[in-house]
Scaffold this motif. Structure first.
Motif, PDB file in Angstrom:
ATOM      1  N   ASN A 180      42.917  41.700  93.130  1.00  0.00           N
ATOM      2  CA  ASN A 180      43.769  42.179  94.224  1.00  0.00           C
ATOM      3  C   ASN A 180      43.189  41.804  95.586  1.00  0.00           C
ATOM      4  N   GLU A 181      41.869  41.833  95.707  1.00  0.00           N
ATOM      5  CA  GLU A 181      41.243  41.418  96.964  1.00  0.00           C
ATOM      6  C   GLU A 181      41.463  39.923  97.210  1.00  0.00           C
ATOM      7  N   ILE A 182      41.427  39.129  96.159  1.00  0.00           N
ATOM      8  CA  ILE A 182      41.661  37.687  96.297  1.00  0.00           C
ATOM      9  C   ILE A 182      43.090  37.441  96.764  1.00  0.00           C
ATOM     10  N   LYS A 183      44.043  38.167  96.210  1.00  0.00           N
ATOM     11  CA  LYS A 183      45.445  38.038  96.643  1.00  0.00           C
ATOM     12  C   LYS A 183      45.587  38.420  98.117  1.00  0.00           C
ATOM     13  N   THR A 184      44.920  39.487  98.504  1.00  0.00           N
ATOM     14  CA  THR A 184      44.981  39.933  99.899  1.00  0.00           C
ATOM     15  C   THR A 184      44.367  38.883 100.821  1.00  0.00           C
ATOM     16  N   LEU A 185      43.251  38.283 100.400  1.00  0.00           N
ATOM     17  CA  LEU A 185      42.613  37.247 101.215  1.00  0.00           C
ATOM     18  C   LEU A 185      43.534  36.047 101.403  1.00  0.00           C
ATOM     19  N   ASN A 198      52.641  43.596 103.683  1.00  0.00           N
ATOM     20  CA  ASN A 198      51.582  43.926 102.723  1.00  0.00           C
ATOM     21  C   ASN A 198      50.205  43.575 103.269  1.00  0.00           C
ATOM     22  N   THR A 199      50.111  42.438 103.942  1.00  0.00           N
ATOM     23  CA  THR A 199      48.827  42.010 104.497  1.00  0.00           C
ATOM     24  C   THR A 199      48.355  42.978 105.576  1.00  0.00           C
ATOM     25  N   GLN A 200      49.263  43.385 106.462  1.00  0.00           N
ATOM     26  CA  GLN A 200      48.881  44.328 107.519  1.00  0.00           C
ATOM     27  C   GLN A 200      48.384  45.647 106.932  1.00  0.00           C
ATOM     28  N   THR A 201      48.970  46.041 105.816  1.00  0.00           N
ATOM     29  CA  THR A 201      48.564  47.286 105.173  1.00  0.00           C
ATOM     30  C   THR A 201      47.206  47.161 104.486  1.00  0.00           C
ATOM     31  N   LEU A 202      46.963  46.008 103.845  1.00  0.00           N
ATOM     32  CA  LEU A 202      45.792  45.876 102.975  1.00  0.00           C
ATOM     33  C   LEU A 202      44.614  45.092 103.550  1.00  0.00           C
ATOM     34  N   GLU A 203      44.808  44.378 104.653  1.00  0.00           N
ATOM     35  CA  GLU A 203      43.737  43.496 105.126  1.00  0.00           C
ATOM     36  C   GLU A 203      42.454  44.241 105.481  1.00  0.00           C
ATOM     37  N   LYS A 204      42.553  45.473 105.903  1.00  0.00           N
ATOM     38  CA  LYS A 204      41.348  46.245 106.250  1.00  0.00           C
ATOM     39  C   LYS A 204      40.526  46.600 105.013  1.00  0.00           C
ATOM     40  N   ASP A 205      41.119  46.465 103.820  1.00  0.00           N
ATOM     41  CA  ASP A 205      40.375  46.714 102.588  1.00  0.00           C
ATOM     42  C   ASP A 205      39.407  45.572 102.272  1.00  0.00           C
ATOM     43  N   LEU A 206      39.656  44.403 102.871  1.00  0.00           N
ATOM     44  CA  LEU A 206      38.744  43.265 102.683  1.00  0.00           C
ATOM     45  C   LEU A 206      37.521  43.462 103.572  1.00  0.00           C
ATOM     46  N   PRO A 207      36.348  43.108 103.082  1.00  0.00           N
ATOM     47  CA  PRO A 207      35.165  43.191 103.945  1.00  0.00           C
ATOM     48  C   PRO A 207      35.339  42.310 105.183  1.00  0.00           C
ATOM     49  N   TYR A 208      34.879  42.802 106.305  1.00  0.00           N
ATOM     50  CA  TYR A 208      34.996  42.081 107.569  1.00  0.00           C
ATOM     51  C   TYR A 208      34.373  40.691 107.476  1.00  0.00           C
ATOM     52  N   THR A 209      33.214  40.593 106.847  1.00  0.00           N
ATOM     53  CA  THR A 209      32.526  39.297 106.759  1.00  0.00           C
ATOM     54  C   THR A 209      33.331  38.297 105.948  1.00  0.00           C
ATOM     55  N   VAL A 210      34.023  38.752 104.914  1.00  0.00           N
ATOM     56  CA  VAL A 210      34.863  37.857 104.111  1.00  0.00           C
ATOM     57  C   VAL A 210      36.029  37.350 104.951  1.00  0.00           C
ATOM     58  N   ARG A 211      36.673  38.259 105.674  1.00  0.00           N
ATOM     59  CA  ARG A 211      37.799  37.843 106.528  1.00  0.00           C
ATOM     60  C   ARG A 211      37.355  36.832 107.574  1.00  0.00           C
ATOM     61  N   GLU A 212      36.259  37.121 108.255  1.00  0.00           N
ATOM     62  CA  GLU A 212      35.772  36.233 109.310  1.00  0.00           C
ATOM     63  C   GLU A 212      35.296  34.888 108.756  1.00  0.00           C
ATOM     64  N   THR A 213      34.585  34.922 107.638  1.00  0.00           N
ATOM     65  CA  THR A 213      34.102  33.680 107.025  1.00  0.00           C
ATOM     66  C   THR A 213      35.276  32.792 106.641  1.00  0.00           C
ATOM     67  N   ALA A 214      36.279  33.368 106.005  1.00  0.00           N
ATOM     68  CA  ALA A 214      37.441  32.594 105.582  1.00  0.00           C
ATOM     69  C   ALA A 214      38.218  32.052 106.778  1.00  0.00           C
ATOM     70  N   LEU A 215      38.432  32.877 107.772  1.00  0.00           N
ATOM     71  CA  LEU A 215      39.194  32.449 108.948  1.00  0.00           C
ATOM     72  C   LEU A 215      38.448  31.363 109.721  1.00  0.00           C
ATOM     73  N   ASN A 216      37.143  31.523 109.894  1.00  0.00           N
ATOM     74  CA  ASN A 216      36.355  30.495 110.587  1.00  0.00           C
ATOM     75  C   ASN A 216      36.345  29.187 109.823  1.00  0.00           C
ATOM     76  N   ALA A 217      36.237  29.245 108.510  1.00  0.00           N
ATOM     77  CA  ALA A 217      36.262  28.024 107.695  1.00  0.00           C
ATOM     78  C   ALA A 217      37.623  27.344 107.793  1.00  0.00           C
ATOM     79  N   ALA A 218      38.687  28.125 107.819  1.00  0.00           N
ATOM     80  CA  ALA A 218      40.027  27.562 107.942  1.00  0.00           C
ATOM     81  C   ALA A 218      40.223  26.876 109.293  1.00  0.00           C
ATOM     82  N   VAL A 219      39.749  27.514 110.346  1.00  0.00           N
ATOM     83  CA  VAL A 219      39.871  26.920 111.681  1.00  0.00           C
ATOM     84  C   VAL A 219      39.067  25.625 111.770  1.00  0.00           C
ATOM     85  N   ARG A 220      37.850  25.621 111.201  1.00  0.00           N
ATOM     86  CA  ARG A 220      37.036  24.390 111.193  1.00  0.00           C
ATOM     87  C   ARG A 220      37.742  23.267 110.440  1.00  0.00           C
TER      88      ARG A 220
END
Length: 151
Positions: free
Chosen positions: A20-25, A89-111
């Motif tokens: 479920n966390e992977i789906k949210t990510l 769904n994302t707005q509801t569940l995104e805070k359940d993801l660890p902050y570092t995972v969200r930031e790491t994924a977003l930074n990698a996507a931007v790069r």
């Protein structure tokens, strides 16, 4: 529900081990990027950072598409888009993801998207000559050549 229900091969410490966390990510990434992302780019971003297992990622992607959270624009390299229900769904569940995972994924996507944009905007052509070669470097704006240098 089990705390860890996903394969862990290739996952770095702090990576996702819950489907479920992977789906949210996936939904988080697709909804927070300015430009569309392809399935291949999504795989590169998440797997290269060790955030989720490749097979779990692709299974989760299939499920969020089947559930209507993400839609695909068909073409040579299909692009992923977040749907309205996916946004909610994302707005509801995104805070359940660890902050570092969200930031790491977003930074990698931007790069990745920055690198791909630069590759589209810059063209390098090497022409072999009898003695040596000519290297032409061009800066493009769409199809228009803004500047070209041959060495």
């Amino acid at each position: 529900m089990e705390l860890y229900d996903a394969f862990t091969e290739g996952i770095e410490p702090g990576g996702l081990r819950n489907r479920n966390e992977i789906k949210t990510l996936i939904c988080y990434l697709v909804s927070h990027l300015d430009t569309p992302i392809t399935k291949g780019q999504l795989n590169d971003i998440i797997c290269e950072e060790g955030l989720a297992n490749y097979f779990e990622l692709n299974q989760a992607l299939s499920e969020v598409i089947d559930n209507g959270n993400i839609s695909i624009k068909k073409g040579d390299d299909p692009e992923l888009y977040i749907t309205e229900i996916g946004k909610q769904n994302t707005q509801t569940l995104e805070k359940d993801l660890p902050y570092t995972v969200r930031e790491t994924a977003l930074n990698a996507a931007v790069r990745l998207q920055t690198r791909l944009r630069r590759e589209r905007e810059h063209k390098i052509e090497i022409i072999r000559l009898e003695k040596g070669c000519d290297i032409t470097m061009s800066v493009l704006d769409g199809e228009d050549v803004l500047m070209s240098v041959t060495i």
